[in-house]
Each structure stands twice: as C-alpha cells, then as structure tokens.
Scaffold this motif. Structure first.
Motif, PDB file in Angstrom:
ATOM      1  N   PRO A 146      -3.654 -31.820  12.488  1.00 12.76           N
ATOM      2  CA  PRO A 146      -3.698 -32.217  11.078  1.00 12.76           C
ATOM      3  C   PRO A 146      -2.590 -31.613  10.212  1.00 12.76           C
ATOM      4  O   PRO A 146      -2.508 -31.942   9.037  1.00 12.76           O
ATOM      5  N   ASN A 147      -1.760 -30.723  10.758  1.00 13.95           N
ATOM      6  CA  ASN A 147      -0.654 -30.172   9.965  1.00 13.95           C
ATOM      7  C   ASN A 147       0.501 -29.775  10.873  1.00 13.95           C
ATOM      8  O   ASN A 147       0.384 -29.752  12.098  1.00 13.95           O
ATOM      9  N   GLU A 169     -11.907 -30.911  13.941  1.00 18.11           N
ATOM     10  CA  GLU A 169     -13.116 -30.137  14.240  1.00 18.11           C
ATOM     11  C   GLU A 169     -12.856 -28.974  15.195  1.00 18.11           C
ATOM     12  O   GLU A 169     -13.725 -28.092  15.356  1.00 18.11           O
ATOM     13  N   ALA A 170     -11.681 -28.950  15.824  1.00 15.43           N
ATOM     14  CA  ALA A 170     -11.367 -27.882  16.782  1.00 15.43           C
ATOM     15  C   ALA A 170     -10.476 -26.797  16.183  1.00 15.43           C
ATOM     16  O   ALA A 170     -10.164 -25.811  16.858  1.00 15.43           O
ATOM     17  N   ILE A 171     -10.067 -26.958  14.935  1.00 16.33           N
ATOM     18  CA  ILE A 171      -9.107 -26.023  14.336  1.00 16.33           C
ATOM     19  C   ILE A 171      -9.632 -24.598  14.327  1.00 16.33           C
ATOM     20  O   ILE A 171      -8.942 -23.658  14.747  1.00 16.33           O
ATOM     21  N   GLN A 177      -8.562 -17.789  18.568  1.00 11.70           N
ATOM     22  CA  GLN A 177      -7.995 -17.168  19.789  1.00 11.70           C
ATOM     23  C   GLN A 177      -6.477 -17.214  19.839  1.00 11.70           C
ATOM     24  O   GLN A 177      -5.879 -16.825  20.842  1.00 11.70           O
ATOM     25  N   LEU A 178      -5.855 -17.679  18.753  1.00  9.76           N
ATOM     26  CA  LEU A 178      -4.396 -17.824  18.755  1.00  9.76           C
ATOM     27  C   LEU A 178      -3.708 -16.484  18.510  1.00  9.76           C
ATOM     28  O   LEU A 178      -4.003 -15.788  17.531  1.00  9.76           O
ATOM     29  N   ALA A 179      -2.774 -16.127  19.394  1.00 10.80           N
ATOM     30  CA  ALA A 179      -2.021 -14.884  19.229  1.00 10.80           C
ATOM     31  C   ALA A 179      -1.062 -15.004  18.047  1.00 10.80           C
ATOM     32  O   ALA A 179      -0.417 -16.034  17.858  1.00 10.80           O
ATOM     33  N   LEU A 180      -0.963 -13.953  17.256  1.00 12.39           N
ATOM     34  CA  LEU A 180      -0.097 -13.974  16.074  1.00 12.39           C
ATOM     35  C   LEU A 180       1.367 -14.173  16.439  1.00 12.39           C
ATOM     36  O   LEU A 180       2.133 -14.751  15.655  1.00 12.39           O
ATOM     37  N   ARG A 181       1.769 -13.733  17.621  1.00 14.79           N
ATOM     38  CA  ARG A 181       3.168 -13.864  18.030  1.00 14.79           C
ATOM     39  C   ARG A 181       3.578 -15.326  18.172  1.00 14.79           C
ATOM     40  O   ARG A 181       4.772 -15.643  18.222  1.00 14.79           O
TER      41      ARG A 181
END
Length: 363
Positions: A146-147, A169-171, A177-181
């Motif tokens: 969506p972006n 709905e999965a955002i 769990q997304l790593a900041l790097r």
C-alpha cells in the motif's frame, strides 16, 4: 479504509544481466561490471555467482578480486544499458502513467486506478514481469504494497526473479518482525547506533498503531535528529509519499577515483579543478542553474572513510570549492586521499503536496 496500490520493480543485477543475455557463455560464471584488473575502481553490479563469493555492488575492485580471483570483469556499455532501460520503462507505462523511475533499473508504479486484471495490483505486477521477460529476456523482481516503503522492502524479499505482496491486513505483522537495517536510509553506522540503543526491529521503536512514548521520542530525536520522525513512521509501516512522475533531481555531481593516492593539498586542488568543466556542463544541461542552493566537496580516504563538506551558495565558485576542500582535508587523520568529488544541490521548484485519499478495490 481505502489503500493505495504501489508496485516497486527492480531489475535483477541489471548491467550484468544484460551482458549475460547478450553472451550466454557468461551466465554461469562470476561476472562483475566495473573497473579492470589493472586500474582502480569499484564494482557497479555483479551477477549471483559472483555474489556467492561475497562480491557486492560498490565494492572496490581489488577487494572483489581478493574474494573471487577468477572473477570476470567487464567495463560494460552505459549506452546499451540506457537503451534497454528505456525499453523497460515503456513497458511499465503500458499499465499506468504514474511511473517514478529511481534509476535505470528501478521504478515505482501507482496502479491504484488501473482497471486491468480486475484492478488487482498483484496480477498487474505478475503480468509486468512476464512481459519484461518475454520482450527483453531479463527478469525483474516486484514488490506490491500500500505504500512506497513497503513495496521497496517487498521487492527484495524474493530476489531474484520474484514477486512478494504485502496486503493491507498483513502490514502490522510484517513490520513487527522487520529489521531496522532494512529501512531505506538506515546504513551500517546508523544500524550500529540503533543496536547500541537497544533498537533492532521496528517493534523495538514503536508498535503499529500505538503512540510512541515521550521518553523514546526524545531519545531518538537526540541521536538521529530529523531522521527520527522517519524511523517512527516506517516502524509502523507508514509512508505517505506519492509516486512522482515529475521526480525532481535534487543534486548533480562528478567524482574521480585517482590513479594513485595523494597526500598533498595543492595536488588535490588541481585534481578537483579538473572536474569543474564536466560539472559545469552537467549544470548547464540540467537547466537548474537558477535553483542552485549549495555546493560541496567529497573526499574518500585510503582507509575508505569518506566525508563531505558543503555550504549554501547560489553559483559554482571555484574559490569556495577550494575552501571546502581544505576543510574536508583536515579530516584525513593522516590518511591519503583516493577519490575527489564535487557536487551541487538544488532547491525544490515546487512544494510537495500530500496525496489525497484514493478508492481501492481488490489488492
């Protein structure tokens, strides 16, 4: 709630892929486009057999050869790559006029209003990939979200030759769990700084849909300045930036990796002045001289640290560049200099507007 439908398309090892297409004998051997064995330079891109040895884009050629002594190096042909890029971009525009090229091998598409394939961004992305392969013989990885931020992350999830979708709905689950790097703008040093503060994943900064605490906001602002606001938004999967067809070029520059390291300021100034005619030509071709806002000097040292010194200025002033070079020179820490660059920054010609809410259908 309505959502935009954004596709990020990223050609797989583009320069190398073009060469492998044109010469099948190169397909299964480590291949890199970059400097020759006898000259200094950096790797522009490499194929996946080369990456298996640890070779990466922007790696110094000598380091790449150290990791993969049998690496095949090619100079490449920018004219050929530009021609193929134009062919690919024309394919993208069959689906939507809302295309924002980022480079020769990468673009965002806003397909929110597209009616093809029952208005499914996923099916549109799949058809783009099929068409690019059929007409160019090259593979492209796609991310649908969506972006722009999430679409770019998604395109890297199934590389090479993959398609990854992050529906609305999965955002929340995805960014938790997304790593900041993986956030664009978070380089190695920023990631290390975040880790020292205890921030490793997006969930460590802010839970989706929750207000960040005053203490945490102050901590991030103190260490990362204005970038803190971007970190907080991206950690919640938020990115309001529109796909810009008229994407402005904010800077131009020219740089040169020197044949031999230098340790004399006067010699460095002479090398820098030799870059001026090229920069003046690029400034004239850009048509943006009236928007010139700042100038800067970039140095890369023998230990591969690099630094940039810039200042506000509305004209290309060689004397001011010499002063900036002297300031950057003080940061050598007794190391010699291997690269010199000069660059110009422009003010925006128009004010950016936030996108209006858009109607959405099948994702």
């Amino acid at each position: 709630m309505s959502h935009r439908k954004i596709i990020h398309l990223d050609m797989d090892c583009f320069f190398a892929a073009v060469e492998m297409r044109d010469n099948p004998a190169l397909r299964h051997i480590p291949l890199a486009i970059g400097g020759s064995r006898s000259e200094r330079g950096v790797i522009a891109t490499c194929n996946y057999p080369a990456r298996a040895f640890g070779v990466r884009s922007a790696m110094p050629t000598h380091e790449a050869l150290k990791r993969c002594p049998h690496l095949t190096l090619m100079r490449g042909s920018m004219d050929k790559y530009k021609a193929v890029s134009q062919q690919i971009q024309s394919i993208f525009r069959r689906y939507t006029e809302h295309v924002e090229p980022l480079s020769l091998d990468e673009a965002y598409l806003d397909v929110t209003d597209c009616k093809q394939f029952k208005a499914s961004a996923t099916l549109i992305a799949a058809d783009i990939r099929r068409t690019v392969l059929a007409e160019t013989g090259l593979t492209v990885s796609a991310g649908v979200a969506p972006n722009k931020f999430l679409a770019k992350i998604a395109s890297d999830e199934q590389k090479p030759d993959g398609l990854f979708v992050i529906p609305p709905e999965a955002i929340n689950d995805f960014v938790l769990q997304l790593a900041l790097r993986k956030i664009p703008g978070v380089g190695v040093k920023t990631a290390e700084k975040l880790a020292k503060l205890g921030f490793h994943f997006c969930r460590d900064i802010c839970q989706p849909g929750e207000e960040i605490s005053t203490e945490r906001l102050a901590l991030l602002s103190r260490h990362f300045g204005s970038f803190a606001a971007t970190l907080i938004k991206r950690s919640q999967g938020i990115d309001e930036r529109p796909v810009r067809q008229d994407r402005e070029r904010k800077s131009i520059g020219v740089e040169q990796t020197l044949p031999n390291d230098i340790a004399d300021l006067e010699q460095a100034e002479q090398e820098m002045l030799q870059l001026l005619p090229t920069l003046e030509q690029r400034l004239a071709q850009s048509g943006k001289a009236a928007l010139l806002q700042k100038i800067g000097v970039k140095l890369k040292f023998s230990d591969f640290r690099q630094t940039t010194v810039e200042t506000q200025c509305h004209r290309l002033d060689p004397r001011l560049l010499a002063q900036l070079l002297a300031q950057a020179w003080q940061r050598r820490q007794e190391h010699s200099v291997r690269l010199i660059g000069i660059q110009l920054g422009f003010k925006s010609a128009c004010h950016e507007q936030l996108p209006l809410p858009l109607e959405g259908t099948t994702f």
